[in-house]
Structure formats: C-alpha cells, structure tokens
Motif scaffolding. Structure first.
Motif, PDB file in Angstrom:
ATOM      1  N   ASN B 205      60.951  44.041 -97.911  1.00  0.00           N
ATOM      2  CA  ASN B 205      59.950  44.998 -98.364  1.00  0.00           C
ATOM      3  C   ASN B 205      59.710  44.901 -99.867  1.00  0.00           C
ATOM      4  O   ASN B 205      58.572  44.966-100.332  1.00  0.00           O
ATOM      5  CB  ASN B 205      60.363  46.424 -97.999  1.00  0.00           C
ATOM      6  N   GLN B 208      57.682  42.026-100.583  1.00  0.00           N
ATOM      7  CA  GLN B 208      56.304  42.301-100.194  1.00  0.00           C
ATOM      8  C   GLN B 208      55.577  43.050-101.314  1.00  0.00           C
ATOM      9  O   GLN B 208      54.449  42.743-101.663  1.00  0.00           O
ATOM     10  CB  GLN B 208      56.320  43.150 -98.910  1.00  0.00           C
TER      11      GLN B 208
ATOM     12  N   GLU C  34      50.132  47.791-101.729  1.00  0.00           N
ATOM     13  CA  GLU C  34      50.760  46.762-100.891  1.00  0.00           C
ATOM     14  C   GLU C  34      51.170  47.310 -99.530  1.00  0.00           C
ATOM     15  O   GLU C  34      51.312  46.570 -98.578  1.00  0.00           O
ATOM     16  CB  GLU C  34      52.010  46.162-101.577  1.00  0.00           C
ATOM     17  N   PHE C  35      51.397  48.630 -99.479  1.00  0.00           N
ATOM     18  CA  PHE C  35      51.877  49.207 -98.222  1.00  0.00           C
ATOM     19  C   PHE C  35      50.848  49.013 -97.112  1.00  0.00           C
ATOM     20  O   PHE C  35      51.169  48.593 -96.015  1.00  0.00           O
ATOM     21  CB  PHE C  35      52.178  50.695 -98.403  1.00  0.00           C
ATOM     22  N   ASN C  39      50.129  42.224 -93.621  1.00  0.00           N
ATOM     23  CA  ASN C  39      51.454  41.619 -93.739  1.00  0.00           C
ATOM     24  C   ASN C  39      52.566  42.646 -93.664  1.00  0.00           C
ATOM     25  O   ASN C  39      53.584  42.456 -93.011  1.00  0.00           O
ATOM     26  CB  ASN C  39      51.565  40.889 -95.085  1.00  0.00           C
ATOM     27  N   ASN C  40      52.334  43.739 -94.378  1.00  0.00           N
ATOM     28  CA  ASN C  40      53.383  44.747 -94.431  1.00  0.00           C
ATOM     29  C   ASN C  40      53.575  45.427 -93.086  1.00  0.00           C
ATOM     30  O   ASN C  40      54.693  45.761 -92.703  1.00  0.00           O
ATOM     31  CB  ASN C  40      53.080  45.774 -95.521  1.00  0.00           C
ATOM     32  N   ASN C  43      55.668  43.314 -91.194  1.00  0.00           N
ATOM     33  CA  ASN C  43      57.041  43.483 -91.678  1.00  0.00           C
ATOM     34  C   ASN C  43      57.717  44.667 -91.021  1.00  0.00           C
ATOM     35  O   ASN C  43      58.849  44.583 -90.534  1.00  0.00           O
ATOM     36  CB  ASN C  43      57.042  43.739 -93.193  1.00  0.00           C
ATOM     37  N   ASN C 281      60.515  51.463 -95.491  1.00  0.00           N
ATOM     38  CA  ASN C 281      59.684  50.438 -96.116  1.00  0.00           C
ATOM     39  C   ASN C 281      58.934  51.025 -97.310  1.00  0.00           C
ATOM     40  O   ASN C 281      58.962  50.484 -98.413  1.00  0.00           O
ATOM     41  CB  ASN C 281      58.701  49.896 -95.064  1.00  0.00           C
ATOM     42  N   MET C 285      58.855  50.176-101.316  1.00  0.00           N
ATOM     43  CA  MET C 285      57.574  49.759-101.901  1.00  0.00           C
ATOM     44  C   MET C 285      57.271  50.503-103.196  1.00  0.00           C
ATOM     45  O   MET C 285      56.783  49.936-104.156  1.00  0.00           O
ATOM     46  CB  MET C 285      56.439  50.047-100.907  1.00  0.00           C
TER      47      MET C 285
END
Lengths: 504, 326, 324
Positions: B205, B208, C34-35, C39-40, C43, C281, C285
């Motif tokens: 994460n 990311q 980005e959250f 892609n996330n 993830n 997550n 982030m």
C-alpha cells in the motif's frame, strides 16, 4: 374408524401415568381432550405422536396395527402435532420454513439445487388456501403471533395429515384471530381430517367438538357426545367434585377513597391514559394483543420509563416509579411471563416465595429473621394450596403451570400488597387451579387490597371485576361498570380501533 | 483403571530419578516465555551451549506465552533447588512477582531481554540497546544515501506498539533520520503488529501511495520476506549497485538477513549479540553466587553488520550460525 | 410519519456495514488521490483474498452458533507442511492436495469432539488451536521457511487478467453464497443455528450439518493459508497468529450474529473483509500515525456491534408487541 387406541397404559418407573385408556376417532370428527394439568393428556398424545412407546396396549390406524418408533414414523403415517410452542425458525422466511424438511429440487449439471421458483409458487398456493396474505419471502420474525400460528398449521397441512393434534392453539391469539383459526378447523373437519383438540378453554371445546374425552389422574373418565355434556358436567368430571361456583362471589364494595391516580400517561405504545383505582376495587383491563395493557402496567410499575404523565399514590406524587419503591409502598406486579420474569425456575419454592417479602421483614441491623420467614412462607404456601413435597428443596421447575402461578402469587401475597397488578394470571392454567386463584384474590380484596386485573378472557373479567376499562392501540376506548357488563359490547370496544386500522 | 496405575508408577519413577540427580554442579533454571521466533530459539540454544561450556547443569521450561504458567515453572525451579535463574519474561509486569519469589528463596535471577517495569527487588537485567543499535543502523543507511547524492523518500515498518523494543527501535529510527533531513523524507510509517501479512499489505500500500520510495527500514529482519514479496511485485527488488536498488536496513541479524547480505540485497542490519548476552547472563549469576557487586542493568551494545564488515563480524551474528532452511 | 421514519432508520441499520464501507471509500478517496485508483482496488482485493476465504468458512460456523478458533493454526500448519514439501522438491499440486486434506482433517476432529463428546466449540477449537500451532512449530523447528520462486509466481500470477488470489476468493465466495441460499444444506445451517432442537424435530440431521460446517471451515482455512503464503514468500513462526480473530471480526462486521442463525457470506462477510482491508490500506495511504490504526479498527468493530445489539433490541421489542 380412523384411529383406535386400545387399553393404553404407560408407567414411568413406579408411577403409572396412564391407566388403560381407550380412544376412538372417526374421519372428519373433532375430539376435545380435557383434563387438569398432569391428568395424562400430553403423555397420551406423545404416545400417539411416536415420542413414547406405551407400556401396554395397542393402536390401530385405518384398521391396521400402528406402532410408531419415532416422531418421524408418526409424521409419515399422517399424524401431525401442533405444539403449544411453535416449531418455526424465526430467522428464516415463510417459504423456507414451509419446506425446511424437504425443499422442491431441480438438478443442474448433475447436482441438485433448490427450486426457488417452484417453492415460492407452492408457498403462495398454500398461503392463499389458508387465507394468509403474507409474502413467501417475509421473515417469520416479522409476522404477528397469529400469523405465525397459522403458518405452523400451514406447514403441517403441507404434509396432508389424516390426524391433527392441537395443543392449546389459542393461548397467543386474540379472539378475532381465534375465530379465524376455528373456521379453518371446521374446514379441515369437512375435508375428512380427524382432529384431537386439547384446551383448558372449555367454551371453545364445547363449541368445536363432536365428542369430548375427559382424563383425570391418568384415568379415562368419559368419552361422550358433546350433546350429552355441559360445562358444569365437564368441570365436575375433570375436578372430581362440584365447584360451588365458577367465579366465587364477593360481597365487599369498593371504598370511596382513591388509592392510585394516573393522569395523561404517555410512553412507548401507551397514549394518554388516565384512570384511578379505589380501595378494595377490582379493576379490569381488556384489549387485544398489542393494545398496550401490559405496557401500561410496566410503565406504572417502573419497568419501562414513561415520557410524560402523572402518577399519584394515596394523593402523593410518585415522580420516578421503580419496583423497589413500589414494593416498599405496597404495590406488587405479577407479570405475564411468570417463567421468564417472575420466577427463579431452578430455585426452591421457599426461596422463590420469600424473595419479595425479604425487604419488609428486616429487623435488628438489617438481618433477616430466618425462622419467622420460614414459617410465614410455609403458611402462605399452604394457604395458596401449592402441591409440593419439599418446600425448601424442590425446584419450582418441577411444578405444574398452575402451581407455579400459585408460587408467584404467594410471593406477592406474603408482602401484603395494597395494590396487586395481575397480568394474565390464569393463562394456560387448568380449571381447578384457576378457581383457587380466584378465591385467593377475592380473599385479598376482602382483606382491604385493590386489584388491577389484565386479562384476555372476557368471562374472567366479567366474573371478577367492579369496573372494566377497554384499551385499543394504546388508548382507553371505553369504561364499563358492574351491572352493565356486556360481552359483545366489550369486544366491540376492543376491536373498534383495530377495524379503523384495517380500513386505513 | 489401568492407566491410573501407570501414571502413578510414572510419577514414582520421575520422583525417584529426580531425587537421585547428583547435585554437585551448579544448576541453572532457564525459563523462556516462548520459542515462537527464531531469535528466542537461538537465544536458548546459546544459553544452553554456554552452560555446557562452563560445566553448568540446567533445567529449561517454556511457558508458551502464558504468564501464569511461567510463574509456576519458576516456582518449580525454586523448589527443585536451582542455584540461579535466567528468565526471558512474558512482559515487563508479570516478571515482578517472579523476581519477588526468587528473592525470597535467595536465588539470583537474571532477566533476559526485557526491562522489568518496577525497579524493586534484587535482579540483573540484560538488554540490547535497541535505541542505539537502530540509530547506528539508520545512520549507516543515511550515509549511503548522502554519498549517492540523490534525495530519498523513506518508509519504516513498525513492530507491535505494545512492545518496548519496537517502540525504542521506532524512536531510534526517527532520531537518526532527523539528522539526514536534507536527503531523506519520511513518507510512510507502516504498522505491522509483528504480523507478516500486515507487513506485506502495508508495504504494498505504501508503495502504491509513494511509488518513488527508495529507503526502507524494517524493525525486524523476520519481516523481510514480506518486504521482498512486495518489492518484487512492484519490480523494485535489486541488488546493491543496480540503479533500481532500494536502500534496505533491518534489525535482529537473523538467517534471512545473513542470506540477503551475502546476496548483496541488504545494506545493513543491527545485530543483538546473542552470544555475548548469554555469556553475560551466566557470568552475572556466577558473580552473584561469588558475592561480587553487580550492575542492575547490563547492556549489550550490539553491532551493525554490513557489506564491508560481513566477513569478520558474521561469526558473532546469530543468524549466520543457523542453517537457513532453503 | 413516525413509521416511515422508523422504516428508513431500519433500512439504514440493516445495511450499516454497506453504508460504513461507502463512507470509508469516500473519506480516503478525498484525502488521497492514489486511494481511488483501479490499481489500488486490485491491491485491496488481493490483500483481502486470504482473509475473505478464511472468513467465509468462519461464517458457516458462526451461522450454526459455533466458533472455530483453530483456523489461524491450521493456516500456519498448512504453510509449514506445504512449505517443507515444496522446498524438498515435491510438486506444488501434490503439496496443495495434501494440506487441503489436513484442513479437512482438522475440521473433522473439531466436529467429532463437538457432537460426539458434546464439548462446546470454544473449548474444542481452543485445543486444536494449540495442537495445530504446536505441531507447526515442531515441524518447522521454529525457523522461518523461505519458499521457492515458483510459489510466489503463483501468488502474483493472473488468469484472464485477474490475479489468482482474487479469482480464488471470488470462486469461494460465490460457491458459499450459492450453498447458503440455494441448497437444502444451506437452509439447514440457518435452522440449526437458530435452534438445534427444533431442527431435529423438523427432521434435520444436526450432526451432519455440524460436521459439514466444520469441514468447510477447515478447508477454507487451509485454502486461505495457501493463498496467504503464495504471496508472502516465507513462513515465519508467527504466521497466522490471530487470524481467527480477524476472520471472526470480518464476519461480524458483515452482519453475522455470534448467536447463530443470522448472516450471509455475500454481501455480508465479503463487505466486512473489504471494510477492514480498505481501512488498513487507506490509513497507510494517508500515512496516519501508527498508534491510530488499532484505535480506528477497534472503534469500527465497536460501532458495528453496537448497531447489532440495537437491532436485537428492536427485534425483541417488536416480538413483544406482536407488531410488524
């Protein structure tokens, strides 16, 4: 002959519970089965239902020997049992409950799955046959008690049984719902189903039955056509003697002075209720299930908080009622669920009876004088005619329903309450015990107390009360004075709000 | 019926033999809270080896993370008449009644790897200086960053925040990284609770959110497999010298770290000198028995091991002594 | 008017986890660009796959008013044994089959003790919890086992563009959903959880239902363990520790009752897993203070349990009044 039970006997160890009972049931016939608690009705039916094997005797179904080894055998032979306690899964839907034992299946890729469409269609059919307008996908816990009862019967009818046994099917039903059930039972009879109907409500039995069978202490007293019987005759057969009068008479009159005044009480279901009770008065509350009678009693007793209103006890304002306060002031509450709320079921009779009285009998540094209490408890237990063999060891759980109720009553009587609230005090209790409870309450009033009686049994209210208040949808709708009591008017007053609601 | 008799017989046997055990050599009781990490296994092995070297007898007991059981076990040691106790306690609090019990019996006790919460009673503690070792490790990493002339975004994997060691390592990291604020910016603190899966998810994460992270410190070497997994998925796991290499540092000095150092993927790790600590522990007990004055806290300064000193230091690195399962 | 309000309230309460999940996604998307990215989300799904599989098995057990504390240990044991086998050169599929069998065996033992010896599930599975972990530690010598590349490749592999862990998770969740809603057995699970005595009267073999449920849970634990190690690359001696609590938390968050008879795998448990994973997550982030993580997870579980008990109170009250 649909069913014949010949000389059925059953003993548990040394104790003979059934002694050579004969029973006959024709197609399309309804046999009423009555008797006091412990007379052997349940044992007899459990033998028929395959739960117990008889010690002696034989059974024939359609003139062939019938020997069930398990409830499943009986079920397969077409004998269905509607228990007092419903066998429903309230977490599942109506459809799932109907088919839980055996869903309609379809196969896919060689595996079998539920055929939901078919199940829903069949459920719809069954429900409409019963005249039930509920969705097959409704969760059972969202149904009313009556709908649940009817669903249970629907489930049983799904197996098209030859014989249906009903065990006290009306205890959780209102009068209106009971009528619905009765018309269904009549229809089943007309279709040729044999029915055995167990109930303490003798009027219902007289109304429905073709024949009535009376058991007492495990013996068959009689099986006769209804036309040859009457309620007093039945009562005599059940109890073994004449009861002087069904409702014992009382000569005292209510005093002028008000004991309790309630003004504009709101809270939960209860909407602006005002009333008062005089000393030595028996005040009845009638209403359908959900009318708010029990809720009113709970508010009054401080079990639930009320939002607004005014309560006066002997002219003093009680701002925050609580059970502790009321016990101190001399008010007692016998709840509807005696098993859950009123009794410590695994404790001894003695412990249960002395529970409420404790707070009043304190002396010398708050110690409880043990022997005095013990004697008082014993006196009260005997006065209440509780049938026990060891008062200080026997658990309340071992007593019959009627005797349990007498224990709760004894608990409160020991307190010598000035006002006693009784919520459905005779629900599920046999006629002998009922009579004893009536006598006890009358004696209490004679001694100077007042009673607030909540009941769904109109006869009981008419027989005991000085005044009857009728509730509907949380409001008081009508008041009846002794002398102008009328069954149909009281019922109409209770139904009034309900009908309005259905039209809406 | 039969098995009861058997148990009784067994009991008599054990009693018989335990009574007969000759008590000439000094007897040490070793109580470990758990053997659930390699570090503890290496420690207890090293302790036993030191005992044998010094010709001491020992009893061992493992409490499986149960403080009560550990208390019982130490009481058993005491009634068996041990001469000294080395304990790796469940936590800083539950060790206090144990110390009391040992004091009452007059048996010297050495607390291994954890500082008791209360400064009371007679005992000696042996701890690695988590703060200083971490600081040294991170400084080494920082120097690497500075000499490369590039700017770095950094991530730290934090251990269980209820564990003093984890907290001290985080503190050491933060204090060291502040000295390099010109080249390093801390962008991600990943809590792992000492859990592999959380570590994997956390690193993934964080990468990311910050794809340009180039500097990672793990509070324990045992989390490296998770870090590697995440790096591989992001195509960032390369040996030193490769342009995509990420500066990696760790703590503990386990077998995995040794392997990574050898293969050139790991830059540096801080090592607790297990052999030194064990030696210290036994020596402390012997010292007390000989009535020598002793410090309450004995500190293992530890050392850092990196590409330059790998050859000479690996003999002191406990992880290098373990045959890593391949 | 009051009733309409109540009904809306009820609907909100019924879907509280869904609402909370939506709010969580919204919250983190606003804080971190980005959250909210494709892609996330992948993830989050990949990271949640093992937990989702584990929690699916747990849901079955919870529905029967049982509990299985041994799943974390099964995961660990499965990891250790399959790791050892693969490292020693045995083929991957062979190791997989063996360890799935081990998962089933654990389930079998759990079930056997529960209905043969009438020991409560909590105690039985606590025993297997210790036994499993102890056995794993014994076999692994308390050493970390490093896994070969081939396993890692499987964990990060894709079929039709979908990562393998996600695919496995979807298959398991879909199958479980299907079993619970479309088969006799599924309905019996709910019935047994509501009241075993009534179930017996309705002709359901309660023991057979319990056996199947614990077998499913054991199997899911083993499969979940395989999915987890295929991503981790190594098995440390603490692997799988407290996984049982995460699985129970996910199921409860998804609306499954600890008292049995109520709950679902889809959307229920899956949403519970996604909620837990998105929070973890999202917190990384936005680089939240590490001390906040357990605090936030704790308060969310508290919130959901509170809502659940609120629901229960309503249910009881409704029953008392005999209203619908």
């Amino acid at each position: 002959m649909l069913l014949k039970m010949n000389k059925i006997s059953k003993s548990f160890g040394e104790v003979a519970v059934l002694k050579s009972i004969d029973l006959k049931l024709e197609k399309g016939q309804l046999l009423g089965l009555v008797g006091e608690n412990g007379a052997g009705k349940s044992t007899l039916m459990n033998i028929l239902g395959g739960l117990f094997a008889p010690s002696r005797g034989t059974m024939e179904l359609n003139a062939e020997p019938f020997i069930p080894n398990s409830p499943n055998d009986a079920l397969k032979a077409g004998i269905a049992f509607v228990h007092q306690e419903l066998n429903l899964f309230t977490n599942l839907t109506v459809m799932e409950n109907l088919f839980i034992s055996d869903f309609p299946k379809k196969s896919m890729l060689g595996l079998s799955f539920l055929d939901r469409k078919k199940a829903i269609r069949k459920t719809d059919e069954l429900l409409s046959e019963m005249g039930l307008s509920i969705s097959p996908l409704a969760k059972v816990d969202q149904l009313t008690a009556a709908q649940q009862q009817l669903l249970e019967i629907t489930k049983i009818l799904n197996n098209s049984p030859q014989i249906i046994i009903f065990d006290e099917p009306t205890t959780s039903l209102t009068r209106y719902e009971t009528e619905k059930l009765f018309s269904l039972i009549r229809k089943l009879k007309a279709d040729g189903t044999g029915i055995i109907y167990i109930s303490h409500n003798l009027e219902d039995v007289m109304l429905l039955a073709d024949q009535i069978m009376v058991l007492r202490d495990g013996q068959l007293i009689c099986q006769e056509d209804k036309t040859a019987l009457s309620i007093p005759k039945l009562v005599k057969a059940m109890v073994g003697r004449d009861l002087d009068q069904y409702f014992p008479s009382r000569t005292t009159m209510p005093a002028e002075e008000n004991l309790l005044e309630v003004k504009h009480l709101f809270g939960g279901l209860v909407q602006e209720v005002s009333f008062s009770i005089r000393k030595q008065e028996v005040l009845g509350f009638y209403g359908l299930v959900g009318a708010g009678r029990s809720e009113l009693a709970r508010l009054l007793y401080g079990l639930d908080p009320f939002t607004s209103g005014n309560i006066r006890w002997k002219r003093n304002k009680i701002s925050k009622p609580s059970p502790t306060k009321w016990v101190h002031e001399g008010m007692a509450f016998l709840t509807e669920n005696r098993r859950e709320e009123g009794l410590m079921i695994q404790q001894s009779i003695e412990k249960n009876i002395q529970l409420a009285g404790l707070t009043k009998e304190r002396s010398l540094g708050n110690l409880i004088p043990k022997q005095i209490i013990k004697n008082k408890v014993r006196q009260q237990a005997n006065a209440n005619k509780i049938k026990y063999h060891d008062i200080s060891r026997q658990a309340v759980a071992t007593l019959s329903g009627g005797n349990q109720q007498k224990v709760v009553l004894a608990k409160w009587l020991l307190l010598g309450p000035e006002l006693l609230i009784l919520d459905e005090p005779t629900k599920g209790i046999d006629i002998g015990a009922r009579h004893e409870i009536y006598t006890l309450t009358n004696n209490l009033v004679k001694a100077g107390s007042s009673i607030l009686l909540i009941s769904s049994d109109i006869e009981e209210l008419i027989g005991l009360c000085d005044r009857i208040l009728v509730m509907s949808e949380g409001r008081l709708t009508k008041e009846f004075q002794k002398g102008s009591f009328d069954r149909s008017n009281i019922l109409a007053a209770a139904l009034h709000g309900q009908e309005k609601d259905e039209k809406r | 019926m039969g098995y009861k008799g058997l148990i009784a017989l067994l009991g008599i046997f054990t009693l018989f033999f335990s009574c007969r055990q000759p008590k000439e050599k000094t007897l040490i009781g070793i109580s470990f809270e758990t053997l659930q990490t390699e570090y503890w296994v290496a420690s207890i092995d090293a302790l036993k080896a030191s005992c044998e070297e010094n010709e001491l007898d020992y009893l061992e007991a493992v409490a499986n993370s149960d403080a009560n059981r550990q208390f019982e076990q130490v009481n058993n040691f005491i009634s068996r008449g041990v001469d000294g106790i080395v304990i790796a306690p469940k936590d800083a609090h539950t060790v206090i009644p144990i110390i009391k019990a040992a004091n009452r019996a007059g048996i010297p006790i050495v607390v291994y790897n954890r500082l008791p919460a209360l400064n009371k009673g007679t005992y000696t503690t042996i701890v690695a200086d988590n703060y200083e070792i971490t600081k040294k490790t991170v400084r080494y990493m920082g120097d690497l960053a500075r000499t490369s002339g590039k700017k770095y975004k950094a991530m730290i994997l934090i251990g269980d925040l209820g564990d003093t060691n984890a907290v001290m390592r985080r503190k050491g990291f933060n204090d060291a990284i502040r000295e390099y604020s010109d080249v390093i910016e801390l962008v991600a603190e990943v809590p792992t609770e000492w859990n592999q899966e959380k570590a994997l998810a956390g690193v993934t994460n964080a990468l990311q959110a910050n794809p340009d992270i180039g500097f990672i410190f793990s509070s324990s070497d045992f989390l490296f497999p998770s870090v590697i997994s995440a790096l591989k998925n992001a195509d960032k796991y390369y040996p030193i010298g490769h342009e995509k290499h990420i500066i990696l540092g760790g703590f503990d000095g386990d077998a995995m770290a040794y392997k990574m150092l050898k293969s050139g993927h790991l830059d540096v790790t801080g090592v607790q000198n297990v052999y030194y600590e064990c030696d210290l522990a036994l020596r402390a007990i012997m010292g007390i028995l000989e009535d020598k004055p002793l410090d309450r806290i004995l500190i293992d300064p530890g050392f850092i091991i990196h590409q330059q000193n790998l050859e000479q230091m690996s003999t002191y690195m406990w992880g290098a002594g373990l045959n890593s399962t391949e | 008017m009051k009733w309409i309000l109540n009904k809306n309230m009820q609907r909100l309460l019924d879907n509280s986890t869904m609402v909370l999940f939506a709010l969580t996604v919204l919250f983190f998307s606003l804080l971190s660009p980005e959250f909210f990215s494709f892609n996330n989300f992948f993830n989050i799904l990949v990271q949640g796959a093992a937990l989702a599989i584990l929690a699916t098995g747990m849901t079955f057990v919870l529905l029967t008013a049982g509990i299985d504390l041994s799943v974390g240990s099964i995961m660990f044991l499965v990891g250790v044994i399959s790791g050892k086998m693969v490292v020693s050169g045995l083929p991957l599929w062979f190791a997989g089959v063996i360890v799935l069998g081990i998962g089933l065996a654990f389930g079998f033992v759990n079930a056997l003790f529960i209905f043969r010896l009438k020991v409560i599930p909590f105690i039985v599975t606590l025993a297997t919890f210790y036994a499993g972990r102890g056995l794993g530690l014994l076999i692994s010598d308390t050493r970390a086992i490093n896994l070969p590349e081939s396993l890692l490749k499987l964990g990060s592999g894709k079929i039709w563009g979908i990562p393998v862990p996600i695919l496995l998770m979807l298959i398991v969740v879909f199958l479980a959903y299907f079993i619970l809603t479309r088969t006799n057995f599924g309905k019996h699970v709910y019935a047994v959880g509501h009241d075993p005595e009534k179930s017996r009267k309705a002709g359901i073999s309660v023991n057979r239902v319990l056996l199947k449920v614990y077998l499913i849970c054991g199997f899911c634990a083993a499969l979940g363990g395989l999915v987890a190690i295929s991503q981790l690359g190594a098995i440390s001696p603490t692997f799988g520790l407290q996984s049982e609590f995460m699985a129970i938390a996910a199921a409860i968050l998804g609306g499954t009752s600890l008292f049995g008879g109520r709950g679902s795998v889809f959307p229920g448990t899956l949403i519970g897993v996604l909620l837990i994973q998105s929070i973890q997550n999202g917190l990384v982030m936005i680089n939240a203070d590490p001390y906040l993580h357990p605090l936030i997870t704790g308060s969310i579980i508290f919130l959901i349990v509170m809502i659940d008990s609120l629901q229960n109170m309503r249910r009881k009250k409704a029953k008392k009044l005999g209203l619908n």
